[in-house]
Scaffold this motif. Structure first.
Motif, PDB file in Angstrom:
ATOM      1  N   PHE A   1     -13.862   3.599 -16.673  1.00  0.00           N
ATOM      2  CA  PHE A   1     -13.894   2.210 -17.145  1.00  0.00           C
ATOM      3  C   PHE A   1     -12.507   1.762 -17.571  1.00  0.00           C
ATOM      4  N   ASP A   2     -11.805   2.596 -18.339  1.00  0.00           N
ATOM      5  CA  ASP A   2     -10.457   2.257 -18.792  1.00  0.00           C
ATOM      6  C   ASP A   2      -9.534   2.019 -17.604  1.00  0.00           C
ATOM      7  N   ARG A   3      -9.567   2.942 -16.654  1.00  0.00           N
ATOM      8  CA  ARG A   3      -8.661   2.873 -15.506  1.00  0.00           C
ATOM      9  C   ARG A   3      -8.952   1.657 -14.638  1.00  0.00           C
ATOM     10  N   LEU A   4     -10.232   1.415 -14.373  1.00  0.00           N
ATOM     11  CA  LEU A   4     -10.598   0.278 -13.525  1.00  0.00           C
ATOM     12  C   LEU A   4     -10.282  -1.054 -14.201  1.00  0.00           C
ATOM     13  N   THR A   5     -10.440  -1.117 -15.519  1.00  0.00           N
ATOM     14  CA  THR A   5     -10.131  -2.350 -16.243  1.00  0.00           C
ATOM     15  C   THR A   5      -8.642  -2.673 -16.136  1.00  0.00           C
ATOM     16  N   ALA A   6      -7.794  -1.675 -16.393  1.00  0.00           N
ATOM     17  CA  ALA A   6      -6.347  -1.904 -16.306  1.00  0.00           C
ATOM     18  C   ALA A   6      -5.930  -2.210 -14.868  1.00  0.00           C
ATOM     19  N   PHE A   7      -6.424  -1.425 -13.927  1.00  0.00           N
ATOM     20  CA  PHE A   7      -6.054  -1.656 -12.528  1.00  0.00           C
ATOM     21  C   PHE A   7      -6.586  -2.999 -12.051  1.00  0.00           C
ATOM     22  N   GLY A   8      -7.788  -3.377 -12.518  1.00  0.00           N
ATOM     23  CA  GLY A   8      -8.367  -4.654 -12.116  1.00  0.00           C
ATOM     24  C   GLY A   8      -7.537  -5.833 -12.553  1.00  0.00           C
ATOM     25  N   LEU A   9      -6.868  -5.725 -13.707  1.00  0.00           N
ATOM     26  CA  LEU A   9      -5.999  -6.810 -14.179  1.00  0.00           C
ATOM     27  C   LEU A   9      -4.705  -6.861 -13.383  1.00  0.00           C
ATOM     28  N   TYR A  10      -4.128  -5.700 -13.081  1.00  0.00           N
ATOM     29  CA  TYR A  10      -2.818  -5.685 -12.436  1.00  0.00           C
ATOM     30  C   TYR A  10      -2.884  -5.807 -10.916  1.00  0.00           C
ATOM     31  N   ARG A  11      -4.064  -5.713 -10.345  1.00  0.00           N
ATOM     32  CA  ARG A  11      -4.172  -5.870  -8.896  1.00  0.00           C
ATOM     33  C   ARG A  11      -4.170  -7.350  -8.491  1.00  0.00           C
ATOM     34  N   ILE A  12      -4.413  -8.264  -9.440  1.00  0.00           N
ATOM     35  CA  ILE A  12      -4.404  -9.691  -9.143  1.00  0.00           C
ATOM     36  C   ILE A  12      -2.987 -10.096  -8.749  1.00  0.00           C
ATOM     37  N   ARG A  13      -2.834 -10.675  -7.564  1.00  0.00           N
ATOM     38  CA  ARG A  13      -1.494 -10.943  -7.047  1.00  0.00           C
ATOM     39  C   ARG A  13      -0.756 -11.978  -7.887  1.00  0.00           C
TER      40      ARG A  13
ATOM     41  N   ARG B   1     -15.849  -8.184 -12.046  1.00  0.00           N
ATOM     42  CA  ARG B   1     -16.394  -8.065 -10.693  1.00  0.00           C
ATOM     43  C   ARG B   1     -15.775  -6.880  -9.952  1.00  0.00           C
ATOM     44  N   TYR B   2     -14.484  -6.683 -10.168  1.00  0.00           N
ATOM     45  CA  TYR B   2     -13.812  -5.553  -9.530  1.00  0.00           C
ATOM     46  C   TYR B   2     -14.384  -4.230 -10.034  1.00  0.00           C
ATOM     47  N   VAL B   3     -14.577  -4.128 -11.363  1.00  0.00           N
ATOM     48  CA  VAL B   3     -15.143  -2.903 -11.934  1.00  0.00           C
ATOM     49  C   VAL B   3     -16.517  -2.627 -11.329  1.00  0.00           C
TER      50      VAL B   3
ATOM     51  N   GLN C   1     -16.301  -1.509  -7.623  1.00  0.00           N
ATOM     52  CA  GLN C   1     -15.796  -0.149  -7.450  1.00  0.00           C
ATOM     53  C   GLN C   1     -16.847   0.900  -7.793  1.00  0.00           C
ATOM     54  N   ILE C   2     -17.771   0.542  -8.676  1.00  0.00           N
ATOM     55  CA  ILE C   2     -18.820   1.490  -9.060  1.00  0.00           C
ATOM     56  C   ILE C   2     -20.025   1.386  -8.128  1.00  0.00           C
ATOM     57  N   ASN C   3     -20.438   0.175  -7.826  1.00  0.00           N
ATOM     58  CA  ASN C   3     -21.689  -0.034  -7.079  1.00  0.00           C
ATOM     59  C   ASN C   3     -21.510  -0.327  -5.605  1.00  0.00           C
ATOM     60  N   GLY C   4     -20.525  -1.173  -5.298  1.00  0.00           N
ATOM     61  CA  GLY C   4     -20.437  -1.681  -3.937  1.00  0.00           C
ATOM     62  C   GLY C   4     -19.470  -0.894  -3.080  1.00  0.00           C
ATOM     63  N   PRO C   5     -19.595  -1.070  -1.756  1.00  0.00           N
ATOM     64  CA  PRO C   5     -18.643  -0.426  -0.853  1.00  0.00           C
ATOM     65  C   PRO C   5     -17.263  -1.033  -1.017  1.00  0.00           C
ATOM     66  N   GLU C   6     -16.259  -0.217  -0.956  1.00  0.00           N
ATOM     67  CA  GLU C   6     -14.898  -0.697  -1.124  1.00  0.00           C
ATOM     68  C   GLU C   6     -14.398  -1.363   0.152  1.00  0.00           C
ATOM     69  N   THR C   7     -13.652  -2.432  -0.002  1.00  0.00           N
ATOM     70  CA  THR C   7     -12.964  -3.035   1.134  1.00  0.00           C
ATOM     71  C   THR C   7     -11.608  -2.352   1.263  1.00  0.00           C
TER      72      THR C   7
END
Length: 342
Positions: free
Chosen positions: A276-288, A303-305, A308-314
């Protein structure tokens, strides 16, 4: 006729009695059905991360703090510096923080001027009081309310950010009246039209970005018993690169490393930042382009978190999910000696 009237009156009373008896049961049944639907919806909103059930769309808007109506982040190089520890510990923490920051998408070059300070002290409260007197500029971007909340009661750690309002091209906003005038020199492709969630239609927002210029975390060494260098490194990194709202610590997932100074046994918490910690930080910094309002930003991170947990990754959303095991020296609790403190 009197007899018929009495019979009708009796039947009327009987009907009223049945209605009186039946109504509570009908209401209870309706409430029960509504509660079941609400419970089902809540369950469907939950995802399981590291064994903990969370609802990112509800929790993240609470725990991510906004600055100038946005979620602030580093837009330039991230350059950490560690003080208050013996040299061997400082080197380990600094290396761990820089490696993790790069994995999360930040630029952290080998040699750059420090803009993220990790300070260890034997009396964090007293240190903060002295810091506010001697380094007033470090607190200038905080509102009076945030400044008061930061130091009004003793803490095991203190973290805050110095932010600035910049245009997408990195040019600082000199004052609110000049924003649109400055924006006129920016290519049209860089000016973002944002939808306002509280209005019927979209509107053109000022194309400004709240950027973290410098970040600070002060940790009390007396409160670090049983904490490993790896835990302290990841905890510091999370608070340096993301502005978390301390008022909603109860919304942190129970296995989040954000709970490191909450009184829980550090040995029961993860050795490194949780998923959760990692996805939250990465989710903020992945926004272009981080030009949207805090509400939209936090929903995008949530939505990103979830994806990454439930849906297939693009292809564009894939991220390295492995929490790499760094050197063994960072994994176990460390008793820090002050005899050779640097």
């Amino acid at each position: 006729m009197v007899r018929n009237f009495k019979i009708m009156l009796g039947k009327w009373k009987a009907c009223l009695f049945l209605i009186f008896i039946a109504t509570p049961f009908a209401t209870q049944a309706q409430n029960s059905a509504e509660n079941e639907k609400a419970a089902e919806k809540e369950a469907s909103d939950e995802i399981v991360v590291d064994g903990a059930r969370i609802r990112p769309e509800k929790q993240l808007p609470r725990i991510l703090d906004s600055n100038e109506g946005q979620l602030a982040r580093f837009e330039g190089p991230f350059c950490p510096h560690v003080s208050g520890l013996p040299e061997q510990y400082k080197a380990t923490i600094l290396r761990t923080i820089k490696e993790s920051a790069i994995e999360l998408g930040l630029d952290s070059p080998a040699n750059c001027e420090p803009n993220a300070l990790i300070i260890f002290t034997t009396d964090a409260e007293e240190y903060m009081q002295q810091l506010r007197k001697k380094r007033t500029s470090w607190f200038n971007s905080l509102t009076p309310r945030k400044r008061r909340l930061l130091t009004q009661k003793p803490r095991s750690f203190y973290s805050w950010h110095s932010t600035a309002l910049n245009l997408p091209n990195g040019e600082p906003v000199r004052d609110s009246a000049s924003v649109l005038r400055q924006a006129s020199n920016i290519p049209e492709s860089e000016i973002t039209s944002l939808g306002n969630p509280t209005s019927d239609g979209g509107r053109i927002e000022t194309p400004a970005i709240t950027a973290i210029e410098s970040a600070f975390i002060v940790m009390d060494l007396r409160k670090t018993n049983n904490m490993s260098l790896a835990q302290l490194s990841d905890f510091a990194l999370l608070h340096l690169i993301v502005d978390f709202n301390d008022k909603h610590q109860s919304s942190y997932p129970e296995n989040s490393l954000l709970n490191l100074f909450s009184g829980l046994d550090p040995l029961l918490l993860p050795k490194r930042m949780s998923e959760f910690d990692r996805l939250t930080a990465f989710g903020l910094y992945r926004i272009r382009k981080n030009t949207q309002d805090a509400w939209t930003q936090s929903r995008r991170v949530a939505r990103y978190v979830r994806e990454q947990i439930n849906g297939p990754e693009t292809e564009n959303d894939q991220a390295d999910k492995s929490n790499q095991d760094n050197e063994a020296e960072t994994d176990g609790p460390v008793a820090i000696s002050f005899d050779d403190e640097g």
